[in-house]
Scaffold this active site. Structure first.
Site, short mmCIF file in Angstrom:
data_model
loop_
_atom_site.label_atom_id
_atom_site.label_comp_id
_atom_site.label_asym_id
_atom_site.label_seq_id
_atom_site.Cartn_x
_atom_site.Cartn_y
_atom_site.Cartn_z
N ARG A 87 0.82 -1.22 0.00
CA ARG A 87 0.00 0.00 0.00
C ARG A 87 0.85 1.27 0.00
NH1 ARG A 87 -4.16 -1.20 4.10
NH2 ARG A 87 -4.47 1.03 4.31
N LYS A 89 20.96 -10.75 -1.77
CA LYS A 89 22.23 -11.48 -1.87
C LYS A 89 23.30 -10.84 -0.98
CE LYS A 89 21.16 -12.80 -6.61
NZ LYS A 89 20.79 -11.89 -7.69
#
Lengths: 300, 187, 424
Positions: free
Chosen positions: A54, A82
């Protein structure tokens, strides 16, 4: 204004300028062509380290209505997951020519850190348990448009204030704009030294309040002994029909969403005419347009 | 850097209060003439001083012919092409004239026509509100130095100026007095 | 090795006393013929016994990118130290004779300060079972201080056993006082600033409760207890009470807790993140007073080097800790003033006594081991992280002007620092 990191940084004049600008933006919302050319050629990056569809959509809509190019950079499935550091990500965004970075991050202060590493503007879209300044601005905007003023308003902020960035931003901004805030909740969820009036009894504040702002209470808090059970919480601090009827006739009920219906707010209240919950969402786009315009609309 | 006193010329009054009223009257008459009695016409002032000028024109038109011309205000801040050159500007209100602009003749009203960039922005802003049948432009003063292919349909007064000079329009509604002055640059 | 040099330190003020010359020969402060001695002009300088740090993280083995025994030793020498006690939270943890001997040997090889390893109290610092404390005590490193620093020995039974067990070889448990259940997720001092910044609070009581428990345990079993990095006024009161009762407890305070307050966190710059956290000014005041009146026995640096990536990040993700060896004396000087005898007590004699380092903590007078440092009290310096001898740059004092400068340090008669520069 270069960054929007914290509602506590806003003085009354700047905050009022944002609200006034948001009002103009809102008046443009009803038009046939909603898009404005204002930020053409500017790049806004939404850098979201937490899922918050939202808030991201609201910022995205705001930036797009002002014709900015929007890049959504979600931490999931990206270099961030990562193990890339925030600083390296910042340098990447810098190299991509981001004029503004909208950041949502689980660590308090991450936007402050980011602002030291990028040249563009940084907008805090919620950092840890620190602040969520555009939410406070849209809440103030909603109060002002419903009740006509902010100065002197009595606002009860109810629930898990301790873990709420919405509460922190609201307390700071409302104080700046002259409203009187009372924090209501179990003592375990009210932080020390927020320099605001505190009340542990919801019923005693209802008859003399203009705004009740219900905060989301995460069920996990129960497991950490902040309160004994959902049922007890709802009984003591939930806003239900009988409690709502104690409010003065003009009083409004706010909630930043997403709601736990039946926990902090009863469906009867959430769906009542006093509830501004849907308006808050619409106002969010106008307020974010205003902030983006004020940050990026001038000489950088 | 302060310039030597002698190098600064005194501001020159170009239109007095009486002149200004006369000019507004004349533009009102011209509008009536060119628009066959201001049928299907709306006026939109460009802030700051275009707004009151548009209302004055509507007022004169009503006086002369008894016609009510709808009036609006068109803020162009968000459409400017020079936003990045200056500090962020506050946005003014935009008021669509009663009945809207679609299919109407819209006359944009501004105080001074200079580079034409304001009008260019106003045309963009207007097209986002709706689709007028035609758009015309009325200005109190045309001081030349156009940078875009834009001309006015109604001109109160043409004032040849140097680039370094500036024209300042004052109106009772915004400035407490009606007058137009030319401020000199350096000689 | 070359034949030991002879040095004549000319015109030095020993601990602020009238000027004199000190002859350094054969590793001791000597009396006799100064002929052929290399002269060190010490006009305006003060001689102190070489400083002893009871609380240093040297990071080796395991995080040699942040610090090594050698780089940390060099920083120590530049800070006026001649001995440092190396904390056990390395990787692998110093919980066996093998690891403490490795650290000890690396210290000897570096030869810049005496590196005295501290052994872990529990295996892997896990707080579950005792490490082989006796084996470490009888190793070449002759460990006497045991600490799980970084972690609290929070299990009361385990703490009691550790306190009792080390009595067999005159050991002492140095406790990192932090009740872990009260500091889950804690990021900074619990108080007004933490509330404003939305950072999870580390309440003072989490430290005070453990110290209170531990002084009672130490009293009960008649053991020695040392309390690491005391940071709150409440802890000072607990210690004052315990000392009045005759409990054998000693305590340290870090330079940063004597100087900096939790307001520093407002920048969210993790260079100010440390454990225990920076506290409000009222605590800083209480700690200063306690250091002066002796409730707190010593200044210990808690020198905690961290690699750039562990500090150039979000506050919550940063590792806690700050550099301290090169700035500790300056900060103590600014807190205690030029009371050299008191500085020597708090930074050299008392820590040497607690650690059982017999060769250290002796005033530089004839007959004493030549472990000493020369300080220019009039000098002012601006702290520049880039100049640090540490491998890390996480000093919280960057840009601050601090009083005093170490000009020379001697370890057993051999200079480790001369003209303010490390000799090797």
């Amino acid at each position: 204004m270069k960054h929007l990191l914290s509602a506590a940084d806003l003085d009354a004049a700047t905050a009022t300028l944002v609200l006034d600008t948001a009002a103009e933006m809102a008046s443009l919302a009803g038009r046939e062509v909603k898009k404005l050319p204002t930020l053409r050629g500017r790049t806004v990056v939404n850098l979201f380290y937490e899922d918050s569809t939202r808030t991201r959509i609201s910022f995205e809509a705001a930036a797009k209505r002002l014709s900015a190019d929007v890049i959504n950079f979600s931490a999931k499935g990206s270099s961030v997951s990562k193990g890339e550091s925030l600083k390296d990500t910042a340098l990447t965004l810098q190299a991509m020519g981001a004029d503004a970075v909208v950041i949502r991050h689980p660590a308090s202060g991450a936007p402050h850190r980011l602002a030291t590493w990028v040249e563009g503007s940084v907008l805090n879209a919620g950092d840890g348990t620190h602040e969520h300044p555009t939410q406070a601005l849209l809440d103030a905007y909603t109060m002002r448009s419903r009740l006509g003023r902010l100065a002197g308003l009595k606002v009860a902020v109810v629930g898990d204030v301790l873990h709420s960035r919405v509460a922190r931003s609201n307390v700071a901004l409302l104080a700046t704009l002259g409203a009187k805030v009372t924090l209501v909740g179990p003592p375990t969820l009210i932080p020390v030294d927020l320099r605001t009036e505190v009340c542990y009894d919801l019923d005693s504040v209802l008859s003399d309040t203009d705004v009740v702002m219900m905060l989301r209470v995460q069920r996990e808090r129960m497991n950490d002994s902040y309160f004994p059970s959902e049922r007890e919480y709802a009984r003591r601090y939930g806003l239900d029909g009988p409690r709502m009827r104690k409010l003065p006739e003009h009083a409004i009920v706010m909630h930043p969403g997403p709601m736990n219906r039946g926990m902090e707010i009863a469906p009867e209240v959430a769906d009542s005419a006093r509830s501004t919950i849907v308006e808050q969402v619409a106002n969010g786009v106008s307020v974010r347009m205003a902030v983006l315009y004020l940050l990026l609309g001038g000489k950088s | 850097m302060a310039l030597p006193e002698a190098a600064q010329s005194q501001p020159k009054t170009i239109l007095t209060s009486t002149d200004l009223q006369r000019v507004v009257d004349r533009i009102a008459h011209q509008i009536l003439e060119k628009t066959q009695g201001a049928a299907d016409t709306a006026l939109m002032g460009i802030p700051t001083r275009g707004g009151p000028l548009a209302r004055r024109l509507a007022d004169r038109i009503r006086t002369f012919e008894g016609v009510d011309v709808p009036v609006g205000v068109l803020d162009i801040t968000l459409y400017r092409d020079d936003l990045r050159r200056q500090a962020t500007r506050a946005i003014g209100p935009t008021e669509v004239p009663p009945g809207g602009v679609d299919g109407r003749r819209v006359i944009l009203v501004d105080d001074v026509l200079f580079s034409g960039r304001t009008v260019r922005a106003a045309l963009d802003a207007l097209s986002d509100i709706g689709r007028p049948r035609s758009v015309q432009l009325a200005v109190l003063v045309d001081r030349g130095h156009r940078e875009l292919p834009i001309r006015a349909d109604y001109v109160g007064k043409n004032i040849p100026t140097a680039l370094a000079e500036s024209v300042r329009v004052a109106l009772v509604e915004t400035d407490g007095v009606d007058e137009v002055k030319l401020f000199g640059g350096t000689q | 090795m070359n034949a030991p040099h002879k040095y004549l330190i000319k015109g030095v003020s020993v601990l602020g006393r009238p000027k004199t010359d000190l002859l350094i020969q054969d590793g001791v402060v000597a009396e006799g013929d100064a002929k052929g001695a290399e002269v060190v002009d010490a006009d305006g300088l003060v001689a102190l016994p070489g400083l002893v740090d009871l609380h240093t993280h040297l990071r080796e083995p395991g995080r040699e990118d942040a610090e090594t025994v050698e780089s940390g030793s060099r920083a120590a020498a530049l800070g006026g130290y001649t001995a440092v006690c190396a904390m056990a939270n390395t990787s692998p943890v110093a919980d066996t004779a093998g690891v403490v001997e490795q650290v000890y040997r690396l210290g000897r090889e570096a030869g810049l300060v005496d590196v005295q390893p501290i052994g872990a109290v529990t295996v892997g610092l896990a707080g579950e079972r005792l490490a082989e404390l006796g084996a470490m005590a009888t190793s070449a490193a002759a460990v006497r201080i045991f600490s799980d620093d970084g972690h609290c020995v929070s299990d009361p039974k385990l703490m009691r056993r550790a306190l009792e067990y080390v009595k067999a070889f005159g050991g002492v448990i140095a406790q990192h006082a932090e009740e872990p259940r009260l500091t889950e997720g804690a990021q900074m001092h619990e108080g007004e600033v933490a509330t404003r910044l939305g950072l999870t609070g580390w309440p003072a009581v989490a430290e005070e409760a453990i110290i209170a428990r531990d002084v009672l345990l130490a009293e009960h079993v008649g053991s020695r207890l040392h309390v690491c990095h005391v940071s709150t006024a409440g802890s000072v009161e607990v210690l004052r009470h315990a000392k009045a009762r005759g409990v054998r407890v000693t305590a340290e305070v870090t330079p940063h807790h004597l100087l900096l307050t939790d307001e520093r966190a407002t920048s969210y710059d993790p260079v100010f993140k440390v454990n225990p956290p920076l506290r409000p000014a009222s605590d800083v005041e209480a700690l200063r007073k306690a250091l002066k009146d002796g409730v707190i026995d010593i200044v210990a640096t808690d020198h905690a080097p961290h690699a750039v990536e562990d500090k150039e990040c979000e506050w919550a993700y940063a590792r806690p800790g700050m550099l301290g060896l090169e700035t500790a004396l300056s900060i103590t000087l600014s807190v205690l003033g030029e009371d050299w005898d008191l500085i020597a007590e708090r930074m050299s004699r008392a820590p040497a006594r607690i650690a059982g380092l017999d060769g250290h903590g002796h005033d530089p007078v004839p007959g004493a081991p030549a472990n000493l440092t020369l300080v220019d009290p009039a000098a002012r310096r601006v702290v520049d992280p880039a100049e640090s001898a540490s491998r890390s740059r996480n000093t919280p004092y960057a840009g601050m002007t601090l009083p005093g400068r170490v000009v020379a340090t001697f370890l057993r008669g051999t200079p480790t620092v001369l003209d303010g520069k490390a000799v090797k």
